[in-house]
Design a protein around this motif. Sequence first.
Motif, PDB file in Angstrom:
ATOM      1  N   ARG A  12       1.555  10.881   1.036  1.00 36.54           N
ATOM      2  CA  ARG A  12       0.219  11.477   0.870  1.00 36.54           C
ATOM      3  C   ARG A  12      -0.306  11.278  -0.547  1.00 36.54           C
ATOM      4  NH1 ARG A  12       2.273  15.314   4.851  1.00 36.54           N
ATOM      5  NH2 ARG A  12       3.023  16.736   3.244  1.00 36.54           N
ATOM      6  N   LEU A  13       0.575  11.370  -1.530  1.00 33.85           N
ATOM      7  CA  LEU A  13       0.149  11.136  -2.911  1.00 33.85           C
ATOM      8  C   LEU A  13      -0.333   9.698  -3.082  1.00 33.85           C
ATOM      9  CD1 LEU A  13      -0.157  12.375  -5.700  1.00 33.85           C
ATOM     10  CD2 LEU A  13       2.221  11.780  -6.157  1.00 33.85           C
ATOM     11  N   ARG A  14       0.385   8.760  -2.490  1.00 31.40           N
ATOM     12  CA  ARG A  14      -0.044   7.350  -2.543  1.00 31.40           C
ATOM     13  C   ARG A  14      -1.343   7.138  -1.774  1.00 31.40           C
ATOM     14  NH1 ARG A  14       3.740   3.223  -0.573  1.00 31.40           N
ATOM     15  NH2 ARG A  14       2.213   1.827  -1.491  1.00 31.40           N
ATOM     16  N   LEU A  15      -1.477   7.785  -0.621  1.00 34.14           N
ATOM     17  CA  LEU A  15      -2.722   7.662   0.145  1.00 34.14           C
ATOM     18  C   LEU A  15      -3.912   8.145  -0.667  1.00 34.14           C
ATOM     19  CD1 LEU A  15      -1.691   8.794   3.741  1.00 34.14           C
ATOM     20  CD2 LEU A  15      -2.706   6.590   3.118  1.00 34.14           C
ATOM     21  N   LEU A  16      -3.762   9.289  -1.316  1.00 33.62           N
ATOM     22  CA  LEU A  16      -4.849   9.819  -2.145  1.00 33.62           C
ATOM     23  C   LEU A  16      -5.185   8.830  -3.251  1.00 33.62           C
ATOM     24  CD1 LEU A  16      -6.556  12.514  -2.582  1.00 33.62           C
ATOM     25  CD2 LEU A  16      -4.973  12.892  -4.461  1.00 33.62           C
ATOM     26  N   SER A  17      -4.165   8.267  -3.876  1.00 36.75           N
ATOM     27  CA  SER A  17      -4.374   7.296  -4.940  1.00 36.75           C
ATOM     28  C   SER A  17      -5.065   6.036  -4.426  1.00 36.75           C
ATOM     29  CB  SER A  17      -3.024   6.940  -5.570  1.00 36.75           C
ATOM     30  OG  SER A  17      -3.180   5.933  -6.528  1.00 36.75           O
ATOM     31  N   LEU A  18      -4.645   5.563  -3.265  1.00 32.22           N
ATOM     32  CA  LEU A  18      -5.278   4.364  -2.681  1.00 32.22           C
ATOM     33  C   LEU A  18      -6.747   4.595  -2.369  1.00 32.22           C
ATOM     34  CD1 LEU A  18      -2.448   3.167  -0.290  1.00 32.22           C
ATOM     35  CD2 LEU A  18      -3.436   1.857  -2.180  1.00 32.22           C
ATOM     36  N   VAL A  19      -7.055   5.745  -1.826  1.00 28.14           N
ATOM     37  CA  VAL A  19      -8.449   6.054  -1.506  1.00 28.14           C
ATOM     38  C   VAL A  19      -9.255   6.183  -2.794  1.00 28.14           C
ATOM     39  CG1 VAL A  19     -10.001   7.781  -0.520  1.00 28.14           C
ATOM     40  CG2 VAL A  19      -7.930   7.122   0.717  1.00 28.14           C
ATOM     41  N   ALA A  20      -8.739   6.937  -3.758  1.00 31.47           N
ATOM     42  CA  ALA A  20      -9.458   7.169  -5.013  1.00 31.47           C
ATOM     43  C   ALA A  20      -9.699   5.892  -5.794  1.00 31.47           C
ATOM     44  CB  ALA A  20      -8.696   8.172  -5.867  1.00 31.47           C
ATOM     45  N   SER A  21      -8.750   4.967  -5.763  1.00 30.43           N
ATOM     46  CA  SER A  21      -8.864   3.747  -6.563  1.00 30.43           C
ATOM     47  C   SER A  21      -9.521   2.591  -5.811  1.00 30.43           C
ATOM     48  CB  SER A  21      -7.482   3.316  -7.059  1.00 30.43           C
ATOM     49  OG  SER A  21      -6.647   2.970  -5.965  1.00 30.43           O
ATOM     50  N   HIS A  22      -9.850   2.798  -4.555  1.00 30.52           N
ATOM     51  CA  HIS A  22     -10.467   1.736  -3.761  1.00 30.52           C
ATOM     52  C   HIS A  22     -11.887   1.475  -4.248  1.00 30.52           C
ATOM     53  CE1 HIS A  22     -11.599  -0.532  -0.118  1.00 30.52           C
ATOM     54  NE2 HIS A  22     -10.301  -0.769  -0.053  1.00 30.52           N
ATOM     55  N   ALA A  23     -12.319   0.229  -4.141  1.00 31.31           N
ATOM     56  CA  ALA A  23     -13.666  -0.152  -4.563  1.00 31.31           C
ATOM     57  C   ALA A  23     -14.706   0.745  -3.897  1.00 31.31           C
ATOM     58  CB  ALA A  23     -13.929  -1.616  -4.203  1.00 31.31           C
ATOM     59  N   GLY A  24     -15.618   1.269  -4.684  1.00 31.03           N
ATOM     60  CA  GLY A  24     -16.669   2.129  -4.154  1.00 31.03           C
ATOM     61  C   GLY A  24     -16.235   3.575  -3.954  1.00 31.03           C
ATOM     62  N   GLY A  25     -14.964   3.876  -4.239  1.00 30.75           N
ATOM     63  CA  GLY A  25     -14.494   5.243  -4.130  1.00 30.75           C
ATOM     64  C   GLY A  25     -14.228   5.734  -2.728  1.00 30.75           C
ATOM     65  N   GLU A  26     -14.277   4.822  -1.769  1.00 34.27           N
ATOM     66  CA  GLU A  26     -13.942   5.196  -0.398  1.00 34.27           C
ATOM     67  C   GLU A  26     -13.195   4.044   0.250  1.00 34.27           C
ATOM     68  OE1 GLU A  26     -17.734   6.091   1.437  1.00 34.27           O
ATOM     69  OE2 GLU A  26     -17.943   4.041   2.126  1.00 34.27           O
ATOM     70  N   ALA A  27     -12.369   4.394   1.231  1.00 33.87           N
ATOM     71  CA  ALA A  27     -11.552   3.371   1.876  1.00 33.87           C
ATOM     72  C   ALA A  27     -11.533   3.598   3.380  1.00 33.87           C
ATOM     73  CB  ALA A  27     -10.138   3.391   1.327  1.00 33.87           C
ATOM     74  N   CYS A  28     -11.570   2.500   4.098  1.00 35.59           N
ATOM     75  CA  CYS A  28     -11.424   2.532   5.549  1.00 35.59           C
ATOM     76  C   CYS A  28      -9.933   2.671   5.847  1.00 35.59           C
ATOM     77  CB  CYS A  28     -11.955   1.238   6.146  1.00 35.59           C
ATOM     78  SG  CYS A  28     -11.668   1.074   7.917  1.00 35.59           S
ATOM     79  N   VAL A  29      -9.630   3.411   6.881  1.00 32.41           N
ATOM     80  CA  VAL A  29      -8.228   3.573   7.253  1.00 32.41           C
ATOM     81  C   VAL A  29      -7.595   2.204   7.523  1.00 32.41           C
ATOM     82  CG1 VAL A  29      -8.587   3.951   9.728  1.00 32.41           C
ATOM     83  CG2 VAL A  29      -6.656   5.011   8.591  1.00 32.41           C
ATOM     84  N   CYS A  30      -8.390   1.246   7.964  1.00 30.65           N
ATOM     85  CA  CYS A  30      -7.869  -0.099   8.210  1.00 30.65           C
ATOM     86  C   CYS A  30      -7.450  -0.791   6.911  1.00 30.65           C
ATOM     87  CB  CYS A  30      -8.900  -0.947   8.952  1.00 30.65           C
ATOM     88  SG  CYS A  30     -10.443  -1.214   8.049  1.00 30.65           S
ATOM     89  N   ASP A  31      -8.061  -0.421   5.785  1.00 28.57           N
ATOM     90  CA  ASP A  31      -7.729  -1.013   4.488  1.00 28.57           C
ATOM     91  C   ASP A  31      -6.431  -0.473   3.907  1.00 28.57           C
ATOM     92  OD1 ASP A  31     -10.091  -2.520   4.449  1.00 28.57           O
ATOM     93  OD2 ASP A  31     -11.203  -0.889   3.483  1.00 28.57           O
TER      94      ASP A  31
END
Length: 128
Positions: free
Chosen positions: A40-59
């Motif tokens: 979950r910590l990695r998921l939060l980091s992946l979402v936060a650092s993704h381009a545009g500040g949002e991430a598709c679950v597919c990404d």
Amino acid sequence: MSNQMSESGVCCSPLVREPLTEDWAGDLARMFKALGDPVRLRLLSLVASHAGGEACVCDISETFDLSQPTISHHLKVLRSAGLLDCERRGTWVYYWVIPSALQQLSAVLLTEGGPVAPSEACVSGVPA
């Protein structure tokens, strides 16, 4: 709850200024508990650092060696804790971090850079 400012202009952590209320402690505990899992910590980091500040679950799903239902479960826990929000767009769900939740977590742990002891200004609310 707002942070009180010391004479130097640095916020005093609520932990060293006054005891947390039962409700606020419960809210913080849910958020910290959700972040206590490495996935979950990695998921939060992946979402936060993704381009545009949002991430598709597919990404983000391909980053883990976990099934899609497991990833969805972890994202649901982060949403339930108030750390993420999401929106369905077609067949995909897009996630983004709730900035105020991260600010709450960091503010409660912030100290004045020294030992975890309140300064006189934090305790009395009056500059020394």
